[in-house]
Design an enzyme around this catalytic site. Structure first.
Site, PDB file in Angstrom:
ATOM      1  N   ASP A  44      -3.364  82.914  52.475  1.00 28.90           N
ATOM      2  CA  ASP A  44      -2.512  81.294  52.353  1.00 28.90           C
ATOM      3  C   ASP A  44      -2.194  80.940  51.550  1.00 28.90           C
ATOM      4  OD1 ASP A  44      -1.468  79.653  55.810  1.00 28.90           O
ATOM      5  OD2 ASP A  44      -0.476  78.483  53.661  1.00 28.90           O
ATOM      6  N   PHE A  91       1.575  85.953  60.171  1.00 29.33           N
ATOM      7  CA  PHE A  91       2.424  84.504  60.956  1.00 29.33           C
ATOM      8  C   PHE A  91       3.276  83.669  59.913  1.00 29.33           C
ATOM      9  CE2 PHE A  91      -0.043  84.477  64.514  1.00 29.33           C
ATOM     10  CZ  PHE A  91      -1.183  85.621  64.866  1.00 29.33           C
ATOM     11  N   ALA A  93       5.254  81.913  57.430  1.00 29.96           N
ATOM     12  CA  ALA A  93       6.886  82.528  57.465  1.00 29.96           C
ATOM     13  C   ALA A  93       7.403  80.063  57.136  1.00 29.96           C
ATOM     14  CB  ALA A  93       7.270  82.144  58.869  1.00 29.96           C
ATOM     15  N   THR A 144      10.124  84.735  66.877  1.00 32.09           N
ATOM     16  CA  THR A 144      10.634  83.622  67.122  1.00 32.09           C
ATOM     17  C   THR A 144      11.573  84.320  68.642  1.00 32.09           C
ATOM     18  OG1 THR A 144      11.925  81.747  67.251  1.00 32.09           O
ATOM     19  CG2 THR A 144      11.720  82.811  65.352  1.00 32.09           C
ATOM     20  N   ASP A 145      12.160  83.451  69.396  1.00 31.23           N
ATOM     21  CA  ASP A 145      12.703  83.671  70.632  1.00 31.23           C
ATOM     22  C   ASP A 145      13.989  83.220  69.714  1.00 31.23           C
ATOM     23  OD1 ASP A 145      12.072  80.808  70.799  1.00 31.23           O
ATOM     24  OD2 ASP A 145      12.031  80.902  73.268  1.00 31.23           O
ATOM     25  N   GLU A 146      14.127  82.235  68.624  1.00 28.23           N
ATOM     26  CA  GLU A 146      15.070  81.509  68.032  1.00 28.23           C
ATOM     27  C   GLU A 146      16.214  82.868  67.703  1.00 28.23           C
ATOM     28  OE1 GLU A 146      14.483  77.863  66.128  1.00 28.23           O
ATOM     29  OE2 GLU A 146      13.096  77.428  67.129  1.00 28.23           O
ATOM     30  N   TYR A 170      16.968  78.851  59.704  1.00 24.46           N
ATOM     31  CA  TYR A 170      15.260  79.340  60.230  1.00 24.46           C
ATOM     32  C   TYR A 170      15.158  80.683  60.639  1.00 24.46           C
ATOM     33  CZ  TYR A 170      11.273  80.029  63.022  1.00 24.46           C
ATOM     34  OH  TYR A 170      10.234  80.660  63.851  1.00 24.46           O
ATOM     35  N   LYS A 174      14.731  84.602  60.527  1.00 20.95           N
ATOM     36  CA  LYS A 174      13.462  85.018  60.980  1.00 20.95           C
ATOM     37  C   LYS A 174      14.447  86.323  61.825  1.00 20.95           C
ATOM     38  CE  LYS A 174       9.413  84.359  61.587  1.00 20.95           C
ATOM     39  NZ  LYS A 174       8.399  85.108  61.299  1.00 20.95           N
ATOM     40  N   LYS A 209       7.169  68.447  64.023  1.00 19.24           N
ATOM     41  CA  LYS A 209       7.628  69.612  65.782  1.00 19.24           C
ATOM     42  C   LYS A 209       7.899  67.594  66.258  1.00 19.24           C
ATOM     43  CE  LYS A 209       7.886  73.250  63.227  1.00 19.24           C
ATOM     44  NZ  LYS A 209       7.462  74.465  63.245  1.00 19.24           N
ATOM     45  N   LEU A 210       8.476  68.575  67.276  1.00 21.28           N
ATOM     46  CA  LEU A 210       8.743  67.689  68.362  1.00 21.28           C
ATOM     47  C   LEU A 210       7.781  66.787  69.312  1.00 21.28           C
ATOM     48  CD1 LEU A 210      11.083  65.922  70.368  1.00 21.28           C
ATOM     49  CD2 LEU A 210      10.175  68.171  72.405  1.00 21.28           C
ATOM     50  N   ARG A 234      13.944  73.534  76.357  1.00 20.76           N
ATOM     51  CA  ARG A 234      13.012  74.493  75.183  1.00 20.76           C
ATOM     52  C   ARG A 234      11.621  74.939  76.191  1.00 20.76           C
ATOM     53  NH1 ARG A 234      16.702  74.745  72.344  1.00 20.76           N
ATOM     54  NH2 ARG A 234      16.876  73.912  70.167  1.00 20.76           N
ATOM     55  N   HIS A 305      22.987  72.286  67.080  1.00 21.53           N
ATOM     56  CA  HIS A 305      21.626  72.221  67.444  1.00 21.53           C
ATOM     57  C   HIS A 305      21.719  73.156  69.272  1.00 21.53           C
ATOM     58  CE1 HIS A 305      18.572  69.054  69.790  1.00 21.53           C
ATOM     59  NE2 HIS A 305      18.039  70.839  69.104  1.00 21.53           N
TER      60      HIS A 305
END
Ligand code: NAD
Ligand code: TYD
Length: 365
Positions: A44, A91, A93, A144-146, A170, A174, A209-210, A234, A305
């Site tokens: 890392d 992992f 990123a 990611t699903d994004e 982002y 990815k 993050k949220l 989400r 968004h």
């Protein structure tokens, strides 16, 4: 910098986890050491999101930490030659959409170029292994699903056959890394598997993050900044369920395949914030007796968004037998309790640089 050394050279070959000082990587290492015998080497770079505190409770001598960049070819090649891992789990990123909007450079450097260089090092290492080791080797890429873009309210959830339509820097970085991983399998035969997961929550998540941001702001008496109308959806998954899914894909996933991982738990952001306030009202009531909901502030929306993400995890369930264990309700309560019990963790990760970020992202909203 090595913090822990692998004591027994005859122990089974390790796995190499990149980005293991971050949120999901550190949870994965914790789960791995509890369930498996093989040692772990954690590579890392320790960016703002990587934190030695995230695994300071892990005194297991099977864990070695190496500080370095996945894009540092010499360091990675030397490391692979020394530790001879049976798998690499990527992992590492840059992971925050808002930061990618303010400054995409690091996202291209790590997520695209870094993954490319790591793949090249992995290919070089894998080609030199003997036949049995080559057969057993895996490169597991965590994504990611994004990458699939955004869904309308009536669209079916993302399946593995959906086209990539990334909308943020982002997500685009990815998606690029996922394409590289796919190509290294198709062209060079590198034994890869890729996972595309929905939004995670749980202990050790950085308070940008949220969910951890809302918990931190609520307890600090600050506004709870909900972007736009708060109706973006989400599909939330507890981090331990994600980590268990990754362990499952590493053991049983078919080479060259991608696996969608999700919690079947779609929530609008405003509902998540309301639920957090309800939990905090019970667990740590405000001194004035009023609800934390009073602190909610609707602020200017994030550019570009994405409206809705949802994962169809039928392939994980049908092919690999994985299902999430935690519901959103139990998982969120456990998560809030973890943050309440570990205030010093949050205090330590919130540096001057964190305050600069909050100023940059929220002051003009
Ligand atoms: P994180 O930002 O908490 O941690 C990332 C880690 O990677 C940090 O420890 C950082 O120091 C390290 N890192 C960054 N650049 C590096 C580099 N060049 N070389 C070595 N290490 C580097 O991220 P996370 O939330 O734990 O996400 C981990 C992975 O899971 C990412 O690939 C992310 O895209 C993916 N993912 C995250 C979520 C989520 O909800 N958080 C959901 C799906 C997929
Ligand atoms: P985030 O945790 O940044 O994850 P992602 O953008 O990868 O989904 O954000 C989750 C959702 O919460 C997203 O729709 C943006 C929204 N959000 C806010 O409304 N306010 C905030 O302060 C943050 C950080 C996020």
């Amino acid at each position: 910098m090595s913090v822990f050394q692998i004591p027994d050279p005859a122990a089974s070959s390790p796995i190499l986890v990149t980005g293991g000082a971050g949120f999901i990587g550190s949870n994965f290492i914790r789960l791995w050491l509890a369930r498996e015998t093989a040692p772990v080497v954690n590579l890392d770079k320790l960016t703002y999101a990587g934190n030695l505190e995230n695994f300071s409770d892990l005194t297991d001598r099977r864990l070695e930490f190496v500080r370095g960049d996945i894009g540092d070819v010499k360091l990675v090649k030397d490391l692979l030659a020394r530790i001879r891992p049976r798998a690499i789990l990527n992992f590492a990123a840059e992971s925050h959409v808002d930061r990618s909007i303010h400054g995409p450079d690091d996202f291209i450097a790590t997520n695209v170029v870094g993954t490319f260089r790591l793949l090249e090092c992995a290919r070089d290492y894998w080609q030199r292994l003997d036949a049995a080791e080559r057969e057993a080797f895996r490169f597991l890429h965590v994504s990611t699903d994004e990458v699939y873009g955004t869904l309308a309210a009536s669209d079916p959830a993302f399946s593995e056959t959906n086209a990539f339509k990334p909308n943020s820097p982002y997500a685009a970085s990815k998606a690029a890394s996922d394409h590289l991983v796919r190509a290294w399998h198709h062209t060079y035969g590198l034994p890869v598997v890729t996972t595309n997961c929905s939004n995670n929550y749980g202990p050790y998540q950085f308070p940008e993050k949220l969910i951890p941001l809302m918990i931190h702001n609520a307890l600090s008496g600050k506004p709870l900044p909900v972007y736009g109308d708060g109706m973006q959806v989400r599909d939330w998954l507890h981090v331990e369920d994600h980590c268990e899914a990754i362990r499952c894909v590493l053991a049983k996933g078919r080479l060259g395949e991608t696996y969608n991982i999700g919690g079947n738990s779609e929530k609008a952001n405003i509902d998540v914030v309301h639920t957090l306030c309800d939990i905090l009202d019970t667990e740590r009531p405000r001194a004035d007796g009023n609800s934390y909901k009073e602190q909610i502030a609707f602020v200017k929306d994030r550019p570009g968004h994405d409206r809705r993400y949802a994962i169809d995890a039928a392939k994980m369930t049908g092919e690999l037998g994985w299902t999430p264990k935690e519901t959103f309700e139990t998982g969120l309560l456990q998560t809030v309790r973890w943050y309440l019990a570990n205030p010093t963790w949050t205090e330590r990760v919130i540096s001057g640089a964190y305050r600069d970020w909050i100023q940059k992202n929220y002051s003009a909203r």
